[in-house]
Design a protein around this motif. Structure first.
Motif, short mmCIF file in Angstrom:
data_model
loop_
_atom_site.label_atom_id
_atom_site.label_comp_id
_atom_site.label_asym_id
_atom_site.label_seq_id
_atom_site.Cartn_x
_atom_site.Cartn_y
_atom_site.Cartn_z
N MET A 201 48.05 47.06 23.60
CA MET A 201 49.44 47.29 23.99
C MET A 201 49.70 46.48 25.26
SD MET A 201 49.71 51.39 23.11
CE MET A 201 51.39 51.63 23.63
N HIS A 202 49.92 47.16 26.35
CA HIS A 202 50.26 46.56 27.63
C HIS A 202 49.03 45.98 28.32
CE1 HIS A 202 52.93 46.31 31.11
NE2 HIS A 202 51.85 46.56 31.84
N ARG A 203 49.19 44.82 28.95
CA ARG A 203 48.10 44.22 29.73
C ARG A 203 48.67 43.72 31.06
NH1 ARG A 203 43.93 40.93 26.29
NH2 ARG A 203 42.67 41.78 27.95
N GLU A 204 47.88 43.87 32.11
CA GLU A 204 48.26 43.40 33.44
C GLU A 204 47.04 42.84 34.14
OE1 GLU A 204 49.65 46.69 35.81
OE2 GLU A 204 51.48 46.92 34.65
N CYS A 205 47.26 41.92 35.04
CA CYS A 205 46.20 41.50 35.94
C CYS A 205 46.83 41.16 37.28
CB CYS A 205 45.41 40.32 35.40
SG CYS A 205 46.37 38.84 35.12
N GLY A 206 46.03 41.32 38.34
CA GLY A 206 46.60 41.06 39.65
C GLY A 206 45.61 41.27 40.77
N PHE A 207 46.19 41.42 41.97
CA PHE A 207 45.41 41.50 43.19
C PHE A 207 46.05 42.47 44.18
CE2 PHE A 207 45.38 37.28 41.38
CZ PHE A 207 44.02 37.04 41.22
N PHE A 208 45.21 43.17 44.93
CA PHE A 208 45.65 43.99 46.05
C PHE A 208 45.19 43.29 47.33
CE2 PHE A 208 44.90 47.13 42.68
CZ PHE A 208 46.08 47.86 42.72
N ARG A 209 46.10 43.14 48.28
CA ARG A 209 45.76 42.55 49.59
C ARG A 209 46.23 43.51 50.67
NH1 ARG A 209 44.93 36.67 49.81
NH2 ARG A 209 45.07 37.09 52.02
N ILE A 210 45.49 43.55 51.77
CA ILE A 210 45.88 44.37 52.92
C ILE A 210 46.21 43.45 54.08
CG2 ILE A 210 45.08 46.02 54.65
CD1 ILE A 210 43.46 47.40 52.61
N LYS A 211 47.30 43.74 54.78
CA LYS A 211 47.61 43.02 56.02
C LYS A 211 46.58 43.48 57.05
CE LYS A 211 51.22 42.03 59.35
NZ LYS A 211 52.61 42.30 59.73
N PRO A 212 45.76 42.56 57.56
CA PRO A 212 44.68 42.94 58.48
C PRO A 212 45.16 43.81 59.64
CG PRO A 212 44.48 40.63 57.89
CD PRO A 212 45.80 41.11 57.34
N GLY A 213 44.38 44.84 59.92
CA GLY A 213 44.67 45.72 61.04
C GLY A 213 45.77 46.74 60.78
N THR A 214 46.23 46.83 59.52
CA THR A 214 47.30 47.77 59.19
C THR A 214 46.93 48.54 57.92
OG1 THR A 214 48.56 46.38 57.64
CG2 THR A 214 48.97 46.04 60.01
N LYS A 215 47.82 49.42 57.50
CA LYS A 215 47.68 50.13 56.23
C LYS A 215 48.59 49.50 55.18
CE LYS A 215 46.57 54.62 58.20
NZ LYS A 215 46.89 56.04 58.17
N LYS A 216 49.25 48.40 55.52
CA LYS A 216 50.20 47.74 54.62
C LYS A 216 49.46 46.99 53.52
CE LYS A 216 54.32 45.00 54.49
NZ LYS A 216 55.52 44.67 55.20
N VAL A 217 49.85 47.25 52.26
CA VAL A 217 49.20 46.67 51.10
C VAL A 217 50.23 45.92 50.26
CG1 VAL A 217 47.90 47.17 48.97
CG2 VAL A 217 47.50 48.54 51.04
N ALA A 218 49.82 44.78 49.72
CA ALA A 218 50.63 44.04 48.75
C ALA A 218 49.89 44.04 47.42
CB ALA A 218 50.87 42.61 49.21
N PHE A 219 50.65 44.18 46.34
CA PHE A 219 50.10 44.15 44.99
C PHE A 219 50.85 43.06 44.23
CE2 PHE A 219 50.28 46.35 40.62
CZ PHE A 219 49.06 45.82 40.22
N ILE A 220 50.11 42.07 43.76
CA ILE A 220 50.67 40.98 42.98
C ILE A 220 50.22 41.20 41.54
CG2 ILE A 220 50.79 38.47 42.68
CD1 ILE A 220 49.39 39.71 45.89
N CYS A 221 51.16 41.26 40.59
CA CYS A 221 50.83 41.68 39.23
C CYS A 221 51.57 40.84 38.20
CB CYS A 221 51.22 43.15 39.08
SG CYS A 221 51.02 43.82 37.43
N ALA A 222 50.85 40.34 37.20
CA ALA A 222 51.45 39.64 36.06
C ALA A 222 51.19 40.47 34.81
CB ALA A 222 50.84 38.26 35.91
N GLN A 223 52.22 40.63 33.98
CA GLN A 223 52.13 41.44 32.77
C GLN A 223 52.30 40.57 31.52
OE1 GLN A 223 54.89 44.72 32.89
NE2 GLN A 223 54.63 44.97 35.09
#
Length: 170
Positions: A73-95
């Protein structure tokens, strides 16, 4: 010699330590549930793999399949990155549906909450078009990983779309 490199232990980059609770291969032991006003409710199974290669990010691949027929069915791939020294996270995802998302949010303990910063799609993506996504990953007290996704489209507000719980198998 190539086998020696593949078997080398790679240390976790300290920048992603706050997300280390997500690492592993996770499989849903009971079907997840999908619903939205414009579609018929459905059930799905899913395997997700969250790995690292020593870089300051986590890699994720998700493979959903029909619990009865086992068809993909559904498929995704991606990456989680953290801004150094913070709790801020980015998620880059392709479906595989032709949607690409950039989501941002924060990790607090063993919970990651994200909301879309940008959503793009292929020119012939199925309508109604996704306009906004938010999701939460949460490690539960019993060691299971819970994933809830909310979605807004051209003609629907932000509503729960998916909910599933996984058990770590490695």
């Amino acid at each position: 010699m190539a086998g020696d490199a593949a078997e080398a232990v790679v240390c976790l980059n300290p920048a992603i330590e706050p997300l280390s609770w997500m690492l592993g291969t996770w499989i849903s032991d009971t079907p997840g549930e999908g619903c939205y006003p414009t579609i018929k409710p459905f059930k799905y199974m899913e395997e997700i793999k969250i790995t690292h290669v020593g870089q300051p990010m986590l890699n994720i691949s998700c493979n959903g399949f029909n619990p009865e027929t086992k068809k993909p069915m559904h498929r995704e791939c991606g990456f989680f990155r953290i801004k150094p020294g913070t709790k801020k996270v980015a998620f880059i995802c392709a479906q595989n549906t032709g949607v690409v998302e950039i989501e941002e949010g924060e990790v607090n303990g063993q919970e990651l909450t994200l909301s879309s910063h940008s959503v793009a799609r292929i020119s012939f993506a199925k309508e109604p078009h996704v306009q906004q996504i938010s999701r939460t990953f949460r490690l539960l007290k019993d060691g299971k990983l819970e994933h809830t996704v909310f979605m807004a489209t051209d003609d629907q507000p932000l509503l729960q779309h998916l909910h599933i719980t996984y058990t770590r198998c490695s």
